[in-house]
Motif scaffolding. Structure first.
Motif, mmCIF file in Angstrom:
data_model
loop_
_atom_site.group_PDB
_atom_site.id
_atom_site.type_symbol
_atom_site.label_atom_id
_atom_site.label_comp_id
_atom_site.label_asym_id
_atom_site.label_seq_id
_atom_site.Cartn_x
_atom_site.Cartn_y
_atom_site.Cartn_z
ATOM 1 N N PHE A 86 -2.889 0.831 -0.063
ATOM 2 C CA PHE A 86 -1.971 1.584 -0.908
ATOM 3 C C PHE A 86 -0.829 0.694 -1.359
ATOM 4 O O PHE A 86 -0.345 -0.151 -0.608
ATOM 5 C CB PHE A 86 -1.405 2.792 -0.154
ATOM 6 N N GLN A 87 -0.415 0.884 -2.612
ATOM 7 C CA GLN A 87 0.690 0.112 -3.177
ATOM 8 C C GLN A 87 1.617 1.058 -3.925
ATOM 9 O O GLN A 87 1.177 1.822 -4.787
ATOM 10 C CB GLN A 87 0.183 -0.963 -4.134
ATOM 11 N N TYR A 88 2.899 1.007 -3.574
ATOM 12 C CA TYR A 88 3.937 1.735 -4.302
ATOM 13 C C TYR A 88 4.865 0.696 -4.919
ATOM 14 O O TYR A 88 5.137 -0.332 -4.300
ATOM 15 C CB TYR A 88 4.750 2.630 -3.357
ATOM 16 N N LYS A 89 5.344 0.986 -6.120
ATOM 17 C CA LYS A 89 6.317 0.103 -6.762
ATOM 18 C C LYS A 89 7.603 0.876 -6.990
ATOM 19 O O LYS A 89 7.580 2.053 -7.349
ATOM 20 C CB LYS A 89 5.779 -0.425 -8.090
ATOM 21 N N MET A 90 8.736 0.192 -6.771
ATOM 22 C CA MET A 90 10.043 0.803 -6.960
ATOM 23 C C MET A 90 10.855 -0.057 -7.914
ATOM 24 O O MET A 90 10.745 -1.278 -7.913
ATOM 25 C CB MET A 90 10.790 0.952 -5.630
ATOM 26 N N GLY A 106 9.440 -12.095 6.390
ATOM 27 C CA GLY A 106 8.125 -11.998 5.750
ATOM 28 C C GLY A 106 7.809 -10.634 5.178
ATOM 29 O O GLY A 106 6.669 -10.193 5.219
ATOM 30 N N GLY A 107 8.803 -9.960 4.660
ATOM 31 C CA GLY A 107 8.586 -8.665 4.034
ATOM 32 C C GLY A 107 8.730 -7.489 4.977
ATOM 33 O O GLY A 107 8.332 -6.374 4.641
ATOM 34 N N VAL A 130 3.612 -2.198 6.845
ATOM 35 C CA VAL A 130 4.071 -2.197 5.449
ATOM 36 C C VAL A 130 4.814 -3.499 5.177
ATOM 37 O O VAL A 130 5.641 -3.931 5.981
ATOM 38 C CB VAL A 130 5.001 -0.996 5.160
ATOM 39 N N THR A 131 4.498 -4.132 4.046
ATOM 40 C CA THR A 131 5.219 -5.324 3.616
ATOM 41 C C THR A 131 5.789 -5.077 2.231
ATOM 42 O O THR A 131 5.180 -4.399 1.407
ATOM 43 C CB THR A 131 4.299 -6.563 3.566
ATOM 44 N N ALA A 142 7.411 -4.207 -4.663
ATOM 45 C CA ALA A 142 6.077 -3.692 -4.371
ATOM 46 C C ALA A 142 5.950 -3.509 -2.861
ATOM 47 O O ALA A 142 6.226 -4.426 -2.091
ATOM 48 C CB ALA A 142 5.003 -4.649 -4.871
ATOM 49 N N PHE A 143 5.546 -2.319 -2.446
ATOM 50 C CA PHE A 143 5.327 -1.984 -1.048
ATOM 51 C C PHE A 143 3.825 -1.833 -0.848
ATOM 52 O O PHE A 143 3.186 -1.052 -1.552
ATOM 53 C CB PHE A 143 6.028 -0.671 -0.686
ATOM 54 N N GLU A 144 3.261 -2.571 0.117
ATOM 55 C CA GLU A 144 1.813 -2.535 0.338
ATOM 56 C C GLU A 144 1.506 -2.287 1.812
ATOM 57 O O GLU A 144 2.220 -2.763 2.690
ATOM 58 C CB GLU A 144 1.169 -3.858 -0.095
ATOM 59 N N GLY A 145 0.428 -1.540 2.039
ATOM 60 C CA GLY A 145 -0.006 -1.267 3.396
ATOM 61 C C GLY A 145 -1.271 -0.443 3.386
ATOM 62 O O GLY A 145 -1.759 -0.015 2.333
#
Length: 187
Positions: A86-90, A106-107, A130-131, A142-145
């Protein structure tokens, strides 16, 4: 009135293995492993031939039957997480004082500086798995996890750290807002 049996099936892709024991579901895929405890929901969870996860509720009323689709939706999100992620962008929104962002460890930790011209440094630790990273677009994160709840929860923590206090929020729209919700890997 009670319904005798309500069930919902979730299909399992070929590269994913799902195990369910005592309402604890473990999903293993190419991106990692997710485990979730569904003991609060009074449903039966069974894996049929390794290709279908069946969620059953016997003799349930209207309220308890609603939990069947909820549990099935959570399992479906776990399968999506270990296959695509999953990827969210803010986006950073500001009118006058530019918000500065610094990413540490490292995020794993996000530092927010100069929000509304304040000198205080806001530190937001990311939830497990989550990074956060900067994208090529100006003022975008960008938040990815793999876990959709941890990714969206991290975005919510960042949004809550940047709320405007003691001012008219219709005029002062500064903050960090979610602009995109999707998957890390495209179909």
């Amino acid at each position: 009135m009670k319904t005798i049996c309500t069930s919902h099936d979730v299909k399992v892709p070929e590269n994913v293995t799902v195990t369910a024991k005592a309402r604890v579901v473990t999903v293993k895929g190419p991106r990692g492993t997710l485990t979730r405890n569904f003991r609060f929901a009074h449903v039966d969870i069974n894996v049929v031939n390794g290709t279908v996860v069946r969620v059953d509720k016997w003799f349930g009323n209207r309220k308890t039957i609603a939990g069947v689709k909820s549990v099935a939706g959570h399992i479906s999100n776990m399968i999506t997480g270990v296959t695509k992620g999953f990827q969210y962008k803010m986006r950073l929104v500001y009118a006058h004082f530019p918000i500065n962002i610094n990413i540490d460890q490292g995020g794993k930790i996000l530092e927010i500086r100069n929000f509304m011209g304040e000198k205080v440094v806001r530190r937001v630790p990311m939830l497990d798995g989550v990074t956060v990273s900067k994208t090529d677009v100006k003022d975008e994160l960008a938040f990815e996890g793999n876990d959709v709840e941890n990714v969206s929860g991290s975005c919510a923590l960042v949004h809550q750290k940047c709320l405007v206090k003691k001012k008219d929020i219709r005029k002062f729209l500064d903050g960090i807002y979610v602009s995109f919700k999707g998957n890390v890997q495209a179909n």
